[in-house]
Each structure stands twice: as structure tokens, then as C-alpha cells.
Design a protein around this motif. Structure first.
Motif, short mmCIF file in Angstrom:
data_model
loop_
_atom_site.label_atom_id
_atom_site.label_comp_id
_atom_site.label_asym_id
_atom_site.label_seq_id
_atom_site.Cartn_x
_atom_site.Cartn_y
_atom_site.Cartn_z
N UNK A 196 0.01 -48.84 65.57
CA UNK A 196 0.09 -47.76 66.54
C UNK A 196 1.13 -46.73 66.09
N UNK A 197 0.85 -45.44 66.37
CA UNK A 197 1.69 -44.35 65.88
C UNK A 197 2.09 -43.42 67.02
N UNK A 198 3.25 -42.81 66.84
CA UNK A 198 3.72 -41.80 67.78
C UNK A 198 4.56 -40.79 67.00
N UNK A 199 4.29 -39.51 67.21
CA UNK A 199 5.00 -38.43 66.49
C UNK A 199 4.93 -38.65 64.98
N UNK A 200 3.75 -39.07 64.54
CA UNK A 200 3.47 -39.24 63.11
C UNK A 200 4.25 -40.37 62.46
N UNK A 201 4.79 -41.29 63.26
CA UNK A 201 5.53 -42.44 62.72
C UNK A 201 4.93 -43.74 63.26
N UNK A 202 4.95 -44.77 62.43
CA UNK A 202 4.54 -46.10 62.88
C UNK A 202 5.56 -46.59 63.90
N UNK A 203 5.10 -46.94 65.09
CA UNK A 203 6.02 -47.38 66.14
C UNK A 203 5.79 -48.82 66.58
N UNK A 204 4.58 -49.33 66.38
CA UNK A 204 4.31 -50.69 66.86
C UNK A 204 3.13 -51.31 66.10
N UNK A 205 3.21 -52.61 65.88
CA UNK A 205 2.09 -53.37 65.34
C UNK A 205 1.80 -54.51 66.31
N UNK A 206 0.58 -54.55 66.82
CA UNK A 206 0.16 -55.63 67.71
C UNK A 206 -0.60 -56.67 66.91
N UNK A 207 -0.16 -57.92 66.99
CA UNK A 207 -0.79 -59.00 66.22
C UNK A 207 -1.59 -59.90 67.15
N UNK A 208 -2.79 -60.28 66.66
CA UNK A 208 -3.71 -61.10 67.45
C UNK A 208 -4.15 -62.32 66.63
#
Length: 251
Positions: A94-106
Motif C-alpha cells: 500500500x502507498x501514500x504520497x508516492x511512498x510505501x507505507x504498509x504491507x499486509x500479509x496473508x
């Protein structure tokens, strides 16, 4: 006379621009991308391999030929990483303001972990926080940098949002002036790898210290300044590990 002057000026501009363009040579610097990293520690051998698309973006990576992951892109950014043997494990970026902000793992379609990224004023990651969804237990990593963009301090903590305890602190004491093996890798993928190595560094660590343990690193480089062999020694000059690095080359 005025017409002759204008024609001469016009010819000068054409020929002058042409000669300037002819004198500019295209960049011939080659870019290197790690395709295989073999680590020997005592009698144990670990092998990481990477495969690339035509733009030299990593699209698959392997560990010891037993773990296999596929990287999927969307709009030129990493979108998802999937365990391709059974597709039961995957991560969504997931990205915000062109930066990686979160990775959700499943795993088995159950969301079990969040990995969040925060940045300093120079857009360098300063904190990574991995939190287990069911237990609220987290691992947190904090980073400090020198002016060149190399990690000088790396701190590991564990706990929850209310209370963290320090596990260890690593200080990178000195660096060479050569090129880091992952220098040219996709930026989002480098952040994904960061917890397991110094993938965002510009140069290579020569000496570091963790608690009372001090290590030094000796490198062999290729003709373009990328490491092809790395030996790690402890303070007693005992060899701890040896890495052999092979590259794909973008001409």
C-alpha cells in the motif's frame, strides 16, 4: 549584407548545435543486479536467487530452491508478492504520497500481519513496525543514516504499542566507497528486503558492532566496483561467513 549575415548566423547555429550533439557521448555505465547470493557459514550454505523482467525489475526470487516468491507490479510499483508454490501466502503493498507505507500479509486468506513504514525528512525509512494482528505483538526497527544515505545505527525492539523493549542495537562504524550489491534494485523491493539486510545502503559496511561483538568485512570487487566476494570476521580474525555474489548486467 544583412541577408548574408543572417544566413551565416543560421548556418553557425545549425553546425554549432550539431557539433555539440556529436560531442556528447551516451552513458556507458553498466548497472548490476544481484541474481545469486551464496552464503557459507561453517558447513551451512544458503542460496538466494533473483530473476528479472526486461526492465531489470525483480519478478521472482528463491531461497535454497525451497521457497519461491513471485513479484507482481501495477503502475510501475510493487503491488503484490505471492508464494508461488501454493499461493497460500501473499503480501499486498500500500502507498501514500508516492511512498510505501504498509504491507499486509496473508496466509490462507487470513490477514495475520501488518508491516508499516515511516520516513524522515529526506524520504529515508526511519522506522519499520511489524505487528501481529491477533496478538498485538510487534517487532520495531529504527534506523539512522550518515550524509551519504548509509545506515549507521539499526535498533531492534519488541513489544506492543504501549511498551517496547530493546532487543539489540547494531552500529555500522565504517563503509567503503564502492557500490552496494542492491544499489540498482527496485526501491519498493529493497524496503521489503531491508529487515534481512542493508539493502538500502549506497556503500558497503567495513566494520560494525552489536553489543560486545565486533565484525569486519573484507571485499573483492569486479571491474565496476560491485562486491563479488564478502568475508566476515570477528574481532579475533576468525572467519564467520563468506558470500559469493553473481550479477545480471544492464549494458
Amino acid at each position: 549584407m544583412k541577408k548574408h549575415f543572417l544566413i551565416s548566423t543560421f548556418l553557425f547555429l545549425i553546425l554549432g548545435c550539431s557539433s555539440i550533439e556529436d560531442s556528447i557521448e551516451p552513458s556507458t555505465e553498466k548497472k548490476y543486479y544481484v541474481k545469486k547470493n551464496t552464503t557459507e557459514i561453517g558447513g551451512d550454505i544458503q542460496v538466494f536467487e533473483y530473476r528479472f523482467d526486461l526492465n531489470f525489475r525483480p519478478i521472482e526470487f528463491f531461497k535454497n530452491n525451497s521457497s519461491y516468491f513471485k513479484i507482481i507490479y501495477s503502475n510501475a510499483r510493487v503491488d503484490k508478492i505471492i508464494s508461488s508454490y501454493d499461493n497460500s501466502y501473499f503480501s499486498i503493498f500500500e502507498y501514500e504520497n508516492n511512498k510505501l507505507t504498509n504491507i499486509k500479509s496473508y496466509e490462507n486468506n487470513s490477514h495475520f500481519k501488518n508491516t508499516s513504514y515511516t520516513y524522515d525528512q529526506y524520504n529515508r525509512v526511519k522506522k519499520i513496525e511489524e505487528c501481529n494482528i491477533s496478538s498485538d505483538l510487534c517487532e520495531k526497527y529504527e534506523f539512522e543514516y550518515n550524509l551519504l544515505g548509509n545506515i549507521t545505527k539499526w535498533k531492534s525492539l519488541s513489544g506492543n504499542s504501549n511498551n517496547y523493549e530493546i532487543n539489540w542495537e547494531l552500529n555500522n562504524l565504517s563503509f567503503d566507497v564502492m557500490k552496494h550489491p542492491f544499489l540498482n534494485f527496485d526501491d519498493d523491493f529493497k524496503l521489503y528486503l531491508l529487515i534481512n539486510n542493508n539493502s538500502v545502503n549506497i556503500n558497503n559496511v567495513i566494520k560494525n558492532k552489536r553489543a560486545e561483538e565486533t565484525n569486519k568485512y573484507i571485499y573483492e570487487y569486479n571491474e565496476d566496483g560491485y562486491p563479488i566476494k564478502v568475508q566476515r570476521y570477528n574481532v579475533d580474525n576468525t572467519l564467520i561467513s563468506t558470500d559469493f555474489i553473481e550479477y545480471e548486467i544492464q549494458e
